[in-house]
Design an enzyme around this catalytic site. Structure first.
Site, PDB file in Angstrom:
ATOM      1  N   CYS A  96       0.850  -1.185   0.000  1.00 26.88           N
ATOM      2  CA  CYS A  96       0.000   0.000   0.000  1.00 26.88           C
ATOM      3  C   CYS A  96       0.887   1.237   0.000  1.00 26.88           C
ATOM      4  O   CYS A  96       1.875   1.277   0.732  1.00 26.88           O
ATOM      5  CB  CYS A  96      -0.880  -0.020   1.251  1.00 26.88           C
ATOM      6  N   HIS A 138      -9.105  -3.918  -1.363  1.00 30.46           N
ATOM      7  CA  HIS A 138      -8.103  -3.110  -0.663  1.00 30.46           C
ATOM      8  C   HIS A 138      -8.505  -1.625  -0.665  1.00 30.46           C
ATOM      9  O   HIS A 138      -8.476  -0.965   0.382  1.00 30.46           O
ATOM     10  CB  HIS A 138      -6.740  -3.321  -1.347  1.00 30.46           C
TER      11      HIS A 138
END
Ligand code: NI
Length: 171
Positions: A96, A138
């Site tokens: 991320c 996500h």
């Protein structure tokens, strides 16, 4: 629009729940465009509005992007995404842009249906699997103030959080 700065853990904004997109205007399109630019600059395949300090239910994604030699870019903006009908479970490694220098395996649905609106407010329904399905889960988590490291077992999560806080202090 100016270049967007990507917020990183432990920035408290990343924990906030984002608000519905209600105005499908030029400023929304500019934001999505600037988010796509920031995503490509940082070699990401997805970026959610809260990661750049905007509390809106919006993310951009381009799962075919893998760097300079990827060919034509095709960023898609998803507004007010809702995941329906998740099926199958699989473990996959994730990273991320808001969690620097760390990757971990996370369990996600393998297939899903995504209902969302485009930048003009038109409603769409998309069947997704593979990397796109993972990316959608996500990014949708970001809109709920959730990061992939929140899925780690408590002890491991604490270790990672401490390391990230140390990184942030040193930055
Ligand atoms: Ni992320």
């Amino acid at each position: 629009m100016e270049k967007l700065k990507i917020l990183t853990y432990p920035d408290p904004f990343l924990k906030q729940k984002a608000q519905q997109v209600t105005k499908f205007d030029d400023s929304l399109k500019e934001l999505a465009q600037a988010m796509a630019a920031a995503m490509y600059d940082n070699t990401g395949i997805g970026l959610a509005a809260p990661q750049v300090g905007h509390g809106l239910r919006l993310f951009v994604a381009d799962v075919d992007f893998h760097g300079e030699d990827s060919g034509p870019k095709n960023p898609i903006a998803y507004c007010n995404p809702v995941i329906k009908n998740g099926q199958g479970r699989g473990m996959n490694e994730e990273g991320c842009l808001s969690v620097p220098e760390y990757r971990a395996e996370v369990e996600r649905f393998e297939r899903l249906t995504l209902e969302y609106q485009d930048l003009d407010g038109n409603q769409h329904s998309l069947e997704a699997e593979g990397l796109l399905a993972i990316c959608i889960q996500h990014e949708t988590d970001h809109l709920e103030g959730k990061l992939f490291i929140d899925y780690l077992p408590p002890l491991k999560r604490k270790m990672v959080q401490n390391r990230l806080k140390k990184l942030a202090r040193e930055a």
